[in-house]
Design a protein around this motif. Structure first.
Motif, mmCIF file in Angstrom:
data_model
loop_
_atom_site.group_PDB
_atom_site.id
_atom_site.type_symbol
_atom_site.label_atom_id
_atom_site.label_comp_id
_atom_site.label_asym_id
_atom_site.label_seq_id
_atom_site.Cartn_x
_atom_site.Cartn_y
_atom_site.Cartn_z
ATOM 1 N N ASN A 9 -21.695 7.156 0.746
ATOM 2 C CA ASN A 9 -21.336 7.974 1.903
ATOM 3 C C ASN A 9 -20.446 7.154 2.636
ATOM 4 O OD1 ASN A 9 -21.375 9.743 3.910
ATOM 5 N ND2 ASN A 9 -23.552 9.381 4.361
ATOM 6 N N ILE A 10 -19.157 7.374 2.133
ATOM 7 C CA ILE A 10 -18.134 6.419 2.970
ATOM 8 C C ILE A 10 -17.479 7.015 4.015
ATOM 9 C CG2 ILE A 10 -17.830 5.231 0.539
ATOM 10 C CD1 ILE A 10 -15.198 6.692 0.392
ATOM 11 N N SER A 11 -16.846 6.369 4.857
ATOM 12 C CA SER A 11 -16.278 6.709 6.123
ATOM 13 C C SER A 11 -14.708 6.517 5.781
ATOM 14 C CB SER A 11 -16.373 5.943 7.118
ATOM 15 O OG SER A 11 -17.706 5.784 7.482
ATOM 16 N N PHE A 12 -14.165 5.643 4.950
ATOM 17 C CA PHE A 12 -12.778 5.357 4.612
ATOM 18 C C PHE A 12 -12.516 4.946 3.374
ATOM 19 C CE2 PHE A 12 -8.771 2.938 5.189
ATOM 20 C CZ PHE A 12 -8.069 3.771 5.630
ATOM 21 N N SER A 13 -11.482 5.153 2.635
ATOM 22 C CA SER A 13 -11.218 4.437 1.505
ATOM 23 C C SER A 13 -9.819 4.400 1.113
ATOM 24 C CB SER A 13 -11.628 5.519 0.230
ATOM 25 O OG SER A 13 -11.116 6.599 0.124
ATOM 26 N N GLU A 14 -9.166 3.458 0.578
ATOM 27 C CA GLU A 14 -7.748 3.108 0.642
ATOM 28 C C GLU A 14 -7.658 2.237 -0.778
ATOM 29 O OE1 GLU A 14 -4.650 3.997 0.755
ATOM 30 O OE2 GLU A 14 -4.684 3.356 3.007
ATOM 31 N N GLN A 15 -6.578 2.375 -1.370
ATOM 32 C CA GLN A 15 -6.176 1.237 -2.476
ATOM 33 C C GLN A 15 -4.957 0.427 -2.013
ATOM 34 O OE1 GLN A 15 -5.376 3.620 -5.950
ATOM 35 N NE2 GLN A 15 -7.331 4.385 -6.044
ATOM 36 N N PHE A 16 -4.820 -0.773 -2.277
ATOM 37 C CA PHE A 16 -3.868 -1.738 -1.828
ATOM 38 C C PHE A 16 -3.169 -2.156 -3.096
ATOM 39 C CE2 PHE A 16 -6.496 -1.728 2.085
ATOM 40 C CZ PHE A 16 -5.850 -1.470 2.506
ATOM 41 N N LEU A 17 -1.961 -2.759 -2.846
ATOM 42 C CA LEU A 17 -1.445 -3.557 -3.994
ATOM 43 C C LEU A 17 -1.057 -4.888 -3.519
ATOM 44 C CD1 LEU A 17 1.623 -0.821 -4.991
ATOM 45 C CD2 LEU A 17 -0.491 -1.418 -6.104
ATOM 46 N N LEU A 18 -1.186 -5.880 -4.219
ATOM 47 C CA LEU A 18 -1.113 -7.308 -3.783
ATOM 48 C C LEU A 18 0.115 -7.489 -4.254
ATOM 49 C CD1 LEU A 18 -2.118 -9.916 -2.586
ATOM 50 C CD2 LEU A 18 -3.241 -10.379 -4.827
ATOM 51 N N TYR A 19 1.114 -7.918 -3.575
ATOM 52 C CA TYR A 19 2.332 -8.492 -4.019
ATOM 53 C C TYR A 19 2.545 -9.798 -3.842
ATOM 54 C CZ TYR A 19 4.395 -3.721 -3.768
ATOM 55 O OH TYR A 19 4.811 -2.308 -4.133
ATOM 56 N N TYR A 20 3.360 -10.470 -4.827
ATOM 57 C CA TYR A 20 3.349 -11.835 -4.873
ATOM 58 C C TYR A 20 4.913 -12.438 -5.134
ATOM 59 C CZ TYR A 20 0.501 -16.242 -5.482
ATOM 60 O OH TYR A 20 0.048 -17.169 -5.247
ATOM 61 N N LYS A 21 5.176 -13.548 -4.902
ATOM 62 C CA LYS A 21 6.583 -14.065 -5.114
ATOM 63 C C LYS A 21 6.808 -15.340 -4.954
ATOM 64 C CE LYS A 21 11.281 -13.850 -2.984
ATOM 65 N NZ LYS A 21 12.178 -13.459 -1.869
ATOM 66 N N LYS A 22 7.344 -16.057 -5.907
ATOM 67 C CA LYS A 22 7.816 -17.501 -5.916
ATOM 68 C C LYS A 22 8.875 -17.586 -4.960
ATOM 69 C CE LYS A 22 8.401 -21.511 -9.011
ATOM 70 N NZ LYS A 22 8.187 -21.949 -10.299
ATOM 71 N N ILE A 23 8.702 -18.770 -4.065
ATOM 72 C CA ILE A 23 9.791 -18.800 -3.212
ATOM 73 C C ILE A 23 10.190 -20.380 -3.330
ATOM 74 C CG2 ILE A 23 8.711 -17.529 -1.410
ATOM 75 C CD1 ILE A 23 7.661 -19.668 0.161
#
Length: 317
Positions: A303-317
């Motif tokens: 019984n959820i109130s909110f759902s989302e999907q995220f992308l984890l971005y990465y970069k060598k600097i």
């Protein structure tokens, strides 16, 4: 336009253009006072000057985290000034700050629905490291009662078996070997895992290798490990009434759902203990999980109130 460190005088201007960033509002008002004084962090604004006065029209926060990484968060641009490379210029300043302070990498999360931010990150040279599912609920409802699996809070005797489980887990590999702390993604190292076990943050599920004649579960019994979850009872920012699952992994859809329900049961028992002390009760459960195709099916059973999907971005600097 110029770029500078944020000051307390910028707060009202910034919060004004951050009111409706998302369908539910924004969180900048909850973190501003933390970010502006956070050690190892930098809060920048982009400022314009018109015939009346100077004012900030964009912000960004960066913070050095232990993985020799500069974590980027809170990129906001006043809608009237978008598509002018303001955010890109702010990102470049954060990357420069990171390099000067010993960072070798940079990372950030972006909603999978945010096409503009995804494009900006990719144009800045970031690559997708992993994909995550997130749910949040304030419906503190008792879970299903037909749990047939064996659960326990892990102890040091389980450490090596947990390490072996994660080493063999395709889910863990696809996650970038990360967990979540205060909405920042960190390396789940063996040392950190051992500390979490000592802090009773790790829940494991599986089958008992040796059961007694009454089929009872004893904490000393060895489980054939089939899933783990890592919990955080401390909340984040100024939200102390949040109970989080910051990593979860199991070898089947059924076990993953069982783990979520078992941990919800733990949170409910905590709330029963503090039934007359609202300040100690959990008001919300949040779950961060490396993405799997059946995650969405599992979470819709809750019984959820909110759902989302995220992308984890990465970069060598």
């Amino acid at each position: 336009m110029r770029f500078r460190l944020a000051t307390n005088q910028d707060k009202d201007y910034v919060l004004n253009f951050c009111k409706n960033t998302f369908s539910w509002g924004d969180y900048i008002d909850r973190v501003w006072d933390i970010w502006i004084s956070e050690p190892n962090g930098i809060l920048l604004v982009a400022e314009i000057e018109n015939h009346i006065k100077k004012k900030p029209i964009a912000i960004i926060h960066g913070i050095l985290i232990p993985e020799k990484t500069i974590w980027i968060e809170g990129i906001r641009v006043d809608p009237k000034y978008r598509k002018q490379r303001v955010a890109t210029n702010l990102i470049n300043l954060i990357l420069e700050y990171g390099r000067k302070n010993g960072a070798m990498y940079s990372a950030a999360i972006v909603s999978i629905k945010n096409e503009a931010s995804k494009g900006m990150m990719e144009k800045s040279g970031f690559k997708i490291l992993s994909k995550w599912s997130y749910i949040s609920t304030n419906h503190m409802i008792p879970p299903i009662n037909n749990l047939t699996n064996n659960f326990k809070i892990a102890d040091s005797n389980d450490y090596q078996q947990i390490i072996n489980f994660l080493r063999n887990s395709e889910n863990f590999k696809s996650s970038g070997k990360k967990f979540v702390k205060s909405w920042r993604w960190h390396d789940l190292t063996e040392d950190r895992l051992f500390t979490m076990i000592c802090n009773k943050q790790v829940i494991i599920v599986g089958k008992n290798k040796n059961k007694n004649k009454n089929n009872n579960v004893n904490d000393d019994d060895k489980l054939q490990l089939r899933g783990i979850a890592i919990i955080d009872r401390e909340g984040y920012w100024n939200n102390q009434n949040i109970f989080q699952i910051v990593y979860i992994d199991a070898d089947s859809e059924e076990l993953l759902l069982s783990l979520v329900n078992k941990i919800l049961e733990l949170a409910l028992k905590h709330n029963e203990k503090y039934s007359n002390k609202n300040k100690n009760k959990y008001e919300r459960i949040q779950v961060f999980s490396p993405y799997r195709e059946y995650n969405s099916r599992i979470f819709t059973k809750s019984n959820i109130s909110f759902s989302e999907q995220f992308l984890l971005y990465y970069k060598k600097i």
